[in-house]
Design an enzyme around this catalytic site. Structure first.
Site, PDB file in Angstrom:
ATOM      1  N   ARG A  80       0.855  -1.189   0.000  1.00 39.37           N
ATOM      2  CA  ARG A  80       0.000   0.000   0.000  1.00 39.37           C
ATOM      3  C   ARG A  80       0.890   1.238   0.000  1.00 39.37           C
ATOM      4  NH1 ARG A  80      -3.579  -2.630  -1.692  1.00 39.37           N
ATOM      5  NH2 ARG A  80      -5.630  -3.038  -0.769  1.00 39.37           N
ATOM      6  N   HIS A 126      -1.603  -0.145  -9.999  1.00 38.21           N
ATOM      7  CA  HIS A 126      -2.268  -1.056  -9.047  1.00 38.21           C
ATOM      8  C   HIS A 126      -2.818  -2.301  -9.758  1.00 38.21           C
ATOM      9  CE1 HIS A 126      -4.385  -1.237  -4.888  1.00 38.21           C
ATOM     10  NE2 HIS A 126      -4.151  -2.453  -5.359  1.00 38.21           N
TER      11      HIS A 126
HETATM   12  P1  NAP Z   1      -1.983 -10.908   5.498  1.00 39.77           P
HETATM   13  O1  NAP Z   1      -2.165 -12.355   5.196  1.00 39.77           O
HETATM   14  O2  NAP Z   1      -2.895 -10.280   6.483  1.00 39.77           O
HETATM   15  O3  NAP Z   1      -0.469 -10.718   5.933  1.00 39.77           O
HETATM   16  C1  NAP Z   1       0.011  -9.528   6.480  1.00 39.77           C
HETATM   17  C2  NAP Z   1       1.408  -9.762   7.020  1.00 39.77           C
HETATM   18  O4  NAP Z   1       1.908  -8.513   7.498  1.00 39.77           O
HETATM   19  C3  NAP Z   1       1.428 -10.740   8.186  1.00 39.77           C
HETATM   20  O5  NAP Z   1       2.584 -11.523   8.134  1.00 39.77           O
HETATM   21  C4  NAP Z   1       1.478  -9.795   9.399  1.00 39.77           C
HETATM   22  O6  NAP Z   1       2.093 -10.355  10.548  1.00 39.77           O
HETATM   23  C5  NAP Z   1       2.336  -8.687   8.852  1.00 39.77           C
HETATM   24  N1  NAP Z   1       2.135  -7.458   9.619  1.00 39.77           N
HETATM   25  C6  NAP Z   1       0.995  -6.752   9.803  1.00 39.77           C
HETATM   26  N2  NAP Z   1       1.219  -5.679  10.588  1.00 39.77           N
HETATM   27  C7  NAP Z   1       2.534  -5.717  10.910  1.00 39.77           C
HETATM   28  C8  NAP Z   1       3.371  -4.900  11.702  1.00 39.77           C
HETATM   29  N3  NAP Z   1       2.890  -3.818  12.324  1.00 39.77           N
HETATM   30  N4  NAP Z   1       4.657  -5.245  11.817  1.00 39.77           N
HETATM   31  C9  NAP Z   1       5.149  -6.344  11.220  1.00 39.77           C
HETATM   32  N5  NAP Z   1       4.409  -7.171  10.447  1.00 39.77           N
HETATM   33  C10 NAP Z   1       3.123  -6.850  10.306  1.00 39.77           C
HETATM   34  O7  NAP Z   1      -2.110 -10.036   4.168  1.00 39.77           O
HETATM   35  P2  NAP Z   1      -1.851 -10.501   2.656  1.00 39.77           P
HETATM   36  O8  NAP Z   1      -3.028 -11.234   2.126  1.00 39.77           O
HETATM   37  O9  NAP Z   1      -0.525 -11.147   2.569  1.00 39.77           O
HETATM   38  O10 NAP Z   1      -1.836  -9.085   1.922  1.00 39.77           O
HETATM   39  C11 NAP Z   1      -0.877  -8.092   2.280  1.00 39.77           C
HETATM   40  C12 NAP Z   1      -1.253  -6.769   1.645  1.00 39.77           C
HETATM   41  O11 NAP Z   1      -0.995  -6.797   0.253  1.00 39.77           O
HETATM   42  C13 NAP Z   1      -2.730  -6.413   1.721  1.00 39.77           C
HETATM   43  O12 NAP Z   1      -3.085  -5.876   2.987  1.00 39.77           O
HETATM   44  C14 NAP Z   1      -2.872  -5.403   0.629  1.00 39.77           C
HETATM   45  O13 NAP Z   1      -2.629  -4.123   1.159  1.00 39.77           O
HETATM   46  C15 NAP Z   1      -1.752  -5.767  -0.343  1.00 39.77           C
HETATM   47  N6  NAP Z   1      -2.275  -6.263  -1.640  1.00 39.77           N
HETATM   48  C16 NAP Z   1      -1.963  -5.569  -2.755  1.00 39.77           C
HETATM   49  C17 NAP Z   1      -2.411  -6.017  -3.996  1.00 39.77           C
HETATM   50  C18 NAP Z   1      -2.022  -5.312  -5.257  1.00 39.77           C
HETATM   51  O14 NAP Z   1      -2.552  -5.614  -6.325  1.00 39.77           O
HETATM   52  N7  NAP Z   1      -1.099  -4.375  -5.219  1.00 39.77           N
HETATM   53  C19 NAP Z   1      -3.193  -7.165  -4.074  1.00 39.77           C
HETATM   54  C20 NAP Z   1      -3.511  -7.825  -2.906  1.00 39.77           C
HETATM   55  C21 NAP Z   1      -3.039  -7.369  -1.689  1.00 39.77           C
HETATM   56  P3  NAP Z   1       1.425 -11.592  11.315  1.00 39.77           P
HETATM   57  O15 NAP Z   1       1.629 -12.759  10.394  1.00 39.77           O
HETATM   58  O16 NAP Z   1       2.183 -11.714  12.553  1.00 39.77           O
HETATM   59  O17 NAP Z   1      -0.036 -11.253  11.496  1.00 39.77           O
END
Ligand code: NAP
Length: 311
Positions: free
Chosen positions: A226, A274
């Site tokens: 993001r 995006h």
């Molecule tokens: P997720 O499964 O919720 O994983 C988030 C990861 O970030 C987890 O490992 C979490 O730790 C870690 N995290 C969260 N807050 C943190 C902090 N304060 N300090 C350290 N680590 C932290 O999310 P995801 O499905 O992988 O997706 C990640 C992000 O990708 C989404 O939120 C979205 O913004 C982005 N995204 C972008 C696109 C695009 O097209 N550009 C598409 C899809 C998603 P824990 O494991 O300990 O909870």
């Protein structure tokens, strides 16, 4: 009959209507799927945060809001939302992100841009042997659904991959770190840095000038997470000073990225609109149908958002 309201843009309705109907039918769910209902008649809401629906108060019967996006920052703080909220985790989303991240890591690892810039017949000037993946440290901030899938894919190429997350992980073949000191270590070894954290209060402005300075000289930043996780001005300064080699950005503080924004014209920035990974209607519809089936059977929903954490 289960009443499912589809609350997203008209374009999404045209993409999702047929896959959703098929997925509900495949699970023998008797669903009335529509874009309009009297709010008090709705059982589930399939939702995109850019929908006009922002006040959930009248949806008194609604059992869950099923977000079509992986990121929930635009809905998680909505005070009118008291129903359970799920986010999108699906095969298509993960594979799309693995392909985007792998492609852009390899572009910078192999320095493909160098050869594109040396197509003028000068063999010696073009001659540059890239290092092996095992000589290039890659760090992924975020080891969730997407970060972990990307970490494992990059490790398959031979990159030494370090991942950083809130809770400590153990993933074979990946150096897993957490906490503040873990972040210091993760950044200092990141010749290529990939941001796959969710946007929360804690991750906003995470990569400021001080943190960018911790990256090794010549590092590359990829941000498919993001936009607000990076301080724009600090990134431009780090690129202009030569500390960073390149940044490939898929997400921005304002989207669409306005034409006058300096990122567009910057020679060391690649702007993607995006597109790193879209939710794919066919696979996402199956995830939605599974969660409706779970809700109807009184089983726990998958991919519930923890609103106290913000993701
Ligand atoms: P997720 O499964 O919720 O994983 C988030 C990861 O970030 C987890 O490992 C979490 O730790 C870690 N995290 C969260 N807050 C943190 C902090 N304060 N300090 C350290 N680590 C932290 O999310 P995801 O499905 O992988 O997706 C990640 C992000 O990708 C989404 O939120 C979205 O913004 C982005 N995204 C972008 C696109 C695009 O097209 N550009 C598409 C899809 C998603 P824990 O494991 O300990 O909870």
């Amino acid at each position: 009959m289960i009443n499912v309201l589809f609350a997203a843009t008209e374009q999404r309705w045209s993409e999702y209507e047929a896959p959703l109907r098929e997925s509900f039918a495949a699970r023998d769910l008797s669903v009335d799927l529509r874009t309009d209902f009297a709010p008090e008649e709705v059982d589930y809401i399939v939702y995109a945060p850019n929908s006009p629906l922002q006040d959930f108060t009248p949806y008194t019967r609604c059992k869950a809001v099923l977000n079509l996006w992986a990121g929930v920052e635009a809905i998680v703080g909505n005070q009118t939302l008291t129903q359970p909220l799920t986010r999108m985790v699906d095969h298509g989303l993960s594979r799309g992100m693995v392909e985007w991240v792998s492609g852009h890591v390899l572009r910078h690892h192999l320095d493909i841009d160098h050869y594109l810039a040396h197509q003028d017949g000068d063999w010696a000037a073009a001659h540059k042997v890239p290092p092996l993946a095992e000589e290039r440290g890659v760090t992924i901030l975020g080891l969730g659904e997407l970060g972990r899938a990307c970490a494992e894919a990059l490790a398959q190429f031979g990159f030494p991959v370090t991942g950083w997350s809130r809770s400590q992980k153990e993933i074979p073949g990946i150096t897993c770190l957490s906490g503040e000191t873990g972040l210091d270590e993760a950044l200092s070894g990141a010749q290529i840095l990939v941001l796959l954290l969710p946007l929360t209060d804690e991750t906003t402005d995470l990569l400021d000038a001080a943190r960018l300075a911790q990256l090794p000289q010549g590092a590359v930043v990829l941000n498919p997470g993001r936009g607000p996780m990076i301080v724009d001005e600090a990134l431009i300064a780090a690129l202009d000073s030569g500390h960073l080699r390149h940044a490939t950005l898929d997400v921005f503080r304002t989207e669409p990225l306005p034409a006058p924004h300096p990122f567009w014209a910057h020679p060391k920035i690649t702007v993607c609109p995006h597109i790193a990974s879209e939710t794919r209607p066919r696979t996402a519809a199956q995830v939605i149908a599974e969660n409706v089936a779970r809700g109807e059977a009184g089983r726990p929903l998958k991919f519930l958002v923890d609103r106290s954490r913000g993701y």
